[in-house]
Write an enzyme that holds these catalytic residues in place. Structure first.
Site, PDB file in Angstrom:
ATOM      1  N   THR A 125      35.390  61.622  41.413  1.00 42.30           N
ATOM      2  CA  THR A 125      35.097  60.894  40.170  1.00 42.30           C
ATOM      3  C   THR A 125      33.836  61.482  39.538  1.00 42.30           C
ATOM      4  OG1 THR A 125      33.854  59.266  41.453  1.00 42.30           O
ATOM      5  CG2 THR A 125      36.085  58.648  40.817  1.00 42.30           C
ATOM      6  N   ILE A 138      40.320  58.013  52.260  1.00 38.59           N
ATOM      7  CA  ILE A 138      41.770  57.819  52.352  1.00 38.59           C
ATOM      8  C   ILE A 138      42.381  58.964  53.158  1.00 38.59           C
ATOM      9  CG2 ILE A 138      43.935  57.749  51.031  1.00 38.59           C
ATOM     10  CD1 ILE A 138      42.424  56.271  48.814  1.00 38.59           C
ATOM     11  N   CYS A 171      45.755  64.710  48.179  1.00 38.32           N
ATOM     12  CA  CYS A 171      44.826  63.581  48.245  1.00 38.32           C
ATOM     13  C   CYS A 171      43.440  63.960  47.702  1.00 38.32           C
ATOM     14  CB  CYS A 171      44.738  63.128  49.710  1.00 38.32           C
ATOM     15  SG  CYS A 171      43.855  61.609  49.987  1.00 38.32           S
ATOM     16  N   TYR A 219      39.261  60.714  34.765  1.00 33.57           N
ATOM     17  CA  TYR A 219      39.972  60.375  36.007  1.00 33.57           C
ATOM     18  C   TYR A 219      41.357  59.782  35.699  1.00 33.57           C
ATOM     19  CZ  TYR A 219      40.430  58.277  40.726  1.00 33.57           C
ATOM     20  OH  TYR A 219      40.835  57.913  41.984  1.00 33.57           O
ATOM     21  N   GLY A 272      38.237  62.960  53.564  1.00 35.76           N
ATOM     22  CA  GLY A 272      37.660  61.837  52.814  1.00 35.76           C
ATOM     23  C   GLY A 272      38.111  60.496  53.373  1.00 35.76           C
ATOM     24  N   GLY A 276      44.619  50.849  44.683  1.00 38.70           N
ATOM     25  CA  GLY A 276      43.649  50.159  43.835  1.00 38.70           C
ATOM     26  C   GLY A 276      42.265  50.562  44.298  1.00 38.70           C
ATOM     27  N   TYR A 277      41.367  49.604  44.398  1.00 40.61           N
ATOM     28  CA  TYR A 277      40.001  49.892  44.854  1.00 40.61           C
ATOM     29  C   TYR A 277      39.952  49.785  46.379  1.00 40.61           C
ATOM     30  CZ  TYR A 277      38.365  50.180  40.095  1.00 40.61           C
ATOM     31  OH  TYR A 277      38.167  50.601  38.805  1.00 40.61           O
ATOM     32  N   VAL A 278      39.598  50.906  47.012  1.00 38.46           N
ATOM     33  CA  VAL A 278      39.663  51.013  48.470  1.00 38.46           C
ATOM     34  C   VAL A 278      38.251  51.145  49.026  1.00 38.46           C
ATOM     35  CG1 VAL A 278      40.686  52.325  50.383  1.00 38.46           C
ATOM     36  CG2 VAL A 278      41.836  52.261  48.160  1.00 38.46           C
ATOM     37  N   PHE A 312      37.493  51.554  31.945  1.00 34.25           N
ATOM     38  CA  PHE A 312      36.231  51.816  31.253  1.00 34.25           C
ATOM     39  C   PHE A 312      35.431  52.840  32.063  1.00 34.25           C
ATOM     40  CE2 PHE A 312      31.868  51.036  30.088  1.00 34.25           C
ATOM     41  CZ  PHE A 312      31.894  50.585  28.784  1.00 34.25           C
TER      42      PHE A 312
HETATM   43  N1  CAA Z   1      34.739  46.709  29.547  1.00 31.35           N
HETATM   44  C1  CAA Z   1      34.086  46.598  28.386  1.00 31.35           C
HETATM   45  N2  CAA Z   1      32.779  46.858  28.237  1.00 31.35           N
HETATM   46  C2  CAA Z   1      32.111  47.261  29.315  1.00 31.35           C
HETATM   47  C3  CAA Z   1      32.725  47.396  30.568  1.00 31.35           C
HETATM   48  C4  CAA Z   1      34.095  47.109  30.665  1.00 31.35           C
HETATM   49  N3  CAA Z   1      34.754  47.211  31.825  1.00 31.35           N
HETATM   50  N4  CAA Z   1      31.794  47.820  31.445  1.00 31.35           N
HETATM   51  C5  CAA Z   1      30.641  47.942  30.767  1.00 31.35           C
HETATM   52  N5  CAA Z   1      30.823  47.596  29.483  1.00 31.35           N
HETATM   53  C6  CAA Z   1      29.826  47.609  28.413  1.00 31.35           C
HETATM   54  C7  CAA Z   1      28.499  47.080  28.925  1.00 31.35           C
HETATM   55  O1  CAA Z   1      28.488  45.680  28.811  1.00 31.35           O
HETATM   56  C8  CAA Z   1      27.530  47.772  28.018  1.00 31.35           C
HETATM   57  O2  CAA Z   1      27.536  47.112  26.743  1.00 31.35           O
HETATM   58  P1  CAA Z   1      26.205  47.055  25.851  1.00 31.35           P
HETATM   59  O3  CAA Z   1      25.817  48.488  25.611  1.00 31.35           O
HETATM   60  O4  CAA Z   1      26.638  46.321  24.635  1.00 31.35           O
HETATM   61  O5  CAA Z   1      25.206  46.304  26.699  1.00 31.35           O
HETATM   62  C9  CAA Z   1      28.166  49.146  27.772  1.00 31.35           C
HETATM   63  O6  CAA Z   1      29.561  48.965  28.019  1.00 31.35           O
HETATM   64  C10 CAA Z   1      27.603  50.213  28.692  1.00 31.35           C
HETATM   65  O7  CAA Z   1      27.890  49.820  30.014  1.00 31.35           O
HETATM   66  P2  CAA Z   1      27.109  50.369  31.266  1.00 31.35           P
HETATM   67  O8  CAA Z   1      25.681  49.942  31.220  1.00 31.35           O
HETATM   68  O9  CAA Z   1      27.884  50.046  32.517  1.00 31.35           O
HETATM   69  O10 CAA Z   1      27.147  51.945  30.990  1.00 31.35           O
HETATM   70  P3  CAA Z   1      26.637  53.043  31.921  1.00 31.35           P
HETATM   71  O11 CAA Z   1      26.650  54.305  31.132  1.00 31.35           O
HETATM   72  O12 CAA Z   1      25.406  52.663  32.648  1.00 31.35           O
HETATM   73  O13 CAA Z   1      27.771  53.099  33.049  1.00 31.35           O
HETATM   74  C11 CAA Z   1      29.885  53.602  33.981  1.00 31.35           C
HETATM   75  C12 CAA Z   1      29.076  53.493  32.703  1.00 31.35           C
HETATM   76  C13 CAA Z   1      29.229  54.593  34.949  1.00 31.35           C
HETATM   77  C14 CAA Z   1      31.248  54.138  33.604  1.00 31.35           C
HETATM   78  C15 CAA Z   1      29.987  52.221  34.643  1.00 31.35           C
HETATM   79  O14 CAA Z   1      30.446  51.308  33.691  1.00 31.35           O
HETATM   80  C16 CAA Z   1      30.920  52.206  35.819  1.00 31.35           C
HETATM   81  O15 CAA Z   1      30.584  52.669  36.908  1.00 31.35           O
HETATM   82  N6  CAA Z   1      32.147  51.667  35.669  1.00 31.35           N
HETATM   83  C17 CAA Z   1      33.128  51.588  36.735  1.00 31.35           C
HETATM   84  C18 CAA Z   1      34.024  52.759  36.678  1.00 31.35           C
HETATM   85  C19 CAA Z   1      35.053  52.635  37.775  1.00 31.35           C
HETATM   86  O16 CAA Z   1      35.744  51.647  37.951  1.00 31.35           O
HETATM   87  N7  CAA Z   1      35.185  53.709  38.555  1.00 31.35           N
HETATM   88  C20 CAA Z   1      36.094  53.694  39.645  1.00 31.35           C
HETATM   89  C21 CAA Z   1      35.584  54.616  40.706  1.00 31.35           C
HETATM   90  S1  CAA Z   1      36.533  54.512  42.169  1.00 31.35           S
HETATM   91  C22 CAA Z   1      37.985  55.241  41.794  1.00 31.35           C
HETATM   92  O17 CAA Z   1      38.133  55.877  40.793  1.00 31.35           O
HETATM   93  C23 CAA Z   1      39.108  55.075  42.784  1.00 31.35           C
HETATM   94  C24 CAA Z   1      40.282  54.505  42.108  1.00 31.35           C
HETATM   95  O18 CAA Z   1      41.255  55.187  41.991  1.00 31.35           O
HETATM   96  C25 CAA Z   1      40.292  53.093  41.712  1.00 31.35           C
END
Ligand code: CAA
Length: 249
Positions: A94, A15, A90, A155, A13, A186-188, A150
């Site tokens: 998600t 990383i 590793c 995860y 992958g 963090g975010y990579v 959120f």
């Molecule tokens: N905090 C508070 N509210 C939030 C929010 C947040 N961070 N993000 C979205 N919302 C709210 C929206 O405003 C929306 O509100 P309303 O219904 O009132 O309009 C509601 O929550 C729904 O939000 P979405 O439309 O985004 O919901 P969705 O079902 O389409 O998507 C999700 C949900 C897929 C989880 C999307 O929010 C997302 O992709 N989030 C990011 C998740 C993330 O950071 N993943 C990391 C992946 S990489 C990794 O994991 C590596 C690592 O180690 C860092």
């Protein structure tokens, strides 16, 4: 073999590949585990381009969610290449969803790939490390283990579990010459992060004090340090590589 052998799960992958390159460049023989046939091709090309194939690295197919398959994989690697001295856990996936929409399958697949896997592989290498009196175990956690995120109850739970595992095993084996540490990226800039919806990703990057995603090599350098002799008195720690996204003492 003179070289220390490092096994990297999820080694093909984003990383994982950077970790393989780092450890091979540091003089180890690296074995990259992968579970999806075909996913190893890019790794093969990148290692060859860096001059790190053949005498520096090999691939090992196997599903990290399967305890017995991991036992067989470790036995195969050790018979062919020698004992595992360094293990980098590793492998990770998600399946992001808000909790109210999360399915049991999304919960289970993340917990088994990201957390059960650590038991499934480490259990098969720990006795050999104890017998030889030297070992390094490095678990790739995440900023979201301690910060929460959120859409990531699954995860964040798995990655936080990994920190508890790290601190507990560290205490059990420190007198046997083995260190157990976590690295929390963090975010990579990897396919995993690029899969986040663009508008959501843009908001996340805007929150990072460094103002950018990490490069996989920046995470790999932290792993390389913890795997080295220079880190012999560091155990049970969690090394953050997150551009300032989350800070804690
Ligand atoms: N905090 C508070 N509210 C939030 C929010 C947040 N961070 N993000 C979205 N919302 C709210 C929206 O405003 C929306 O509100 P309303 O219904 O009132 O309009 C509601 O929550 C729904 O939000 P979405 O439309 O985004 O919901 P969705 O079902 O389409 O998507 C999700 C949900 C897929 C989880 C999307 O929010 C997302 O992709 N989030 C990011 C998740 C993330 O950071 N993943 C990391 C992946 S990489 C990794 O994991 C590596 C690592 O180690 C860092």
């Amino acid at each position: 073999m003179d070289k220390k052998l490092a096994l990297v799960t999820g080694g093909v992958g984003g990383i994982g590949t950077a970790v393989c390159k780092r450890l091979a460049a540091d003089g180890m023989f690296v074995v990259a585990n992968y579970a999806i046939p075909g996913s190893e091709e890019k790794w093969r090309r990148e290692m060859a381009a860096a001059g790190l194939n053949g005498t520096s690295s090999a691939l090992a197919f196997g599903d990290v969610t399967d305890f017995d398959a991991m036992g067989e994989m470790v036995r195969r690697i050790e018979a062919e290449h020698g004992p595992v001295a360094v293990l980098v856990n590793c492998a990770g996936i998600t399946r992001d969803a808000v909790f109210r929409k999360m399915t049991p399958e999304q919960w289970r697949s993340v917990l088994s790939t990201n957390l059960d896997s650590v038991f499934n592989v480490t259990r098969h290498v720990i006795d050999g490390m104890v017998e030889r009196g030297w070992g390094r175990i490095i678990n790739i956690s995440s900023v979201n283990a301690v910060r929460g995120q959120f859409g990531q109850t699954n995860y964040a739970s798995a990655k936080a579990g990994l920190l508890g595992f790290t601190k507990s095993l560290a205490q059990e084996v420190v007198r046997k010459g083995i260190t157990v540490n976590a690295v929390s990226p963090g975010y990579v800039q990897t396919d995993m992060v690029m899969a986040i919806r663009e508008d959501v990703r843009r908001k996340i990057v805007a929150e990072i004090p460094a103002g950018r995603l990490a490069m996989p090599e920046e995470v790999a350098d932290a792993v390389g340090f913890l795997a080295s002799d220079k880190a012999s008195y560091i155990t049970g720690t969690n090394l953050s590589v997150n551009g300032g996204l989350h800070m804690y003492a």
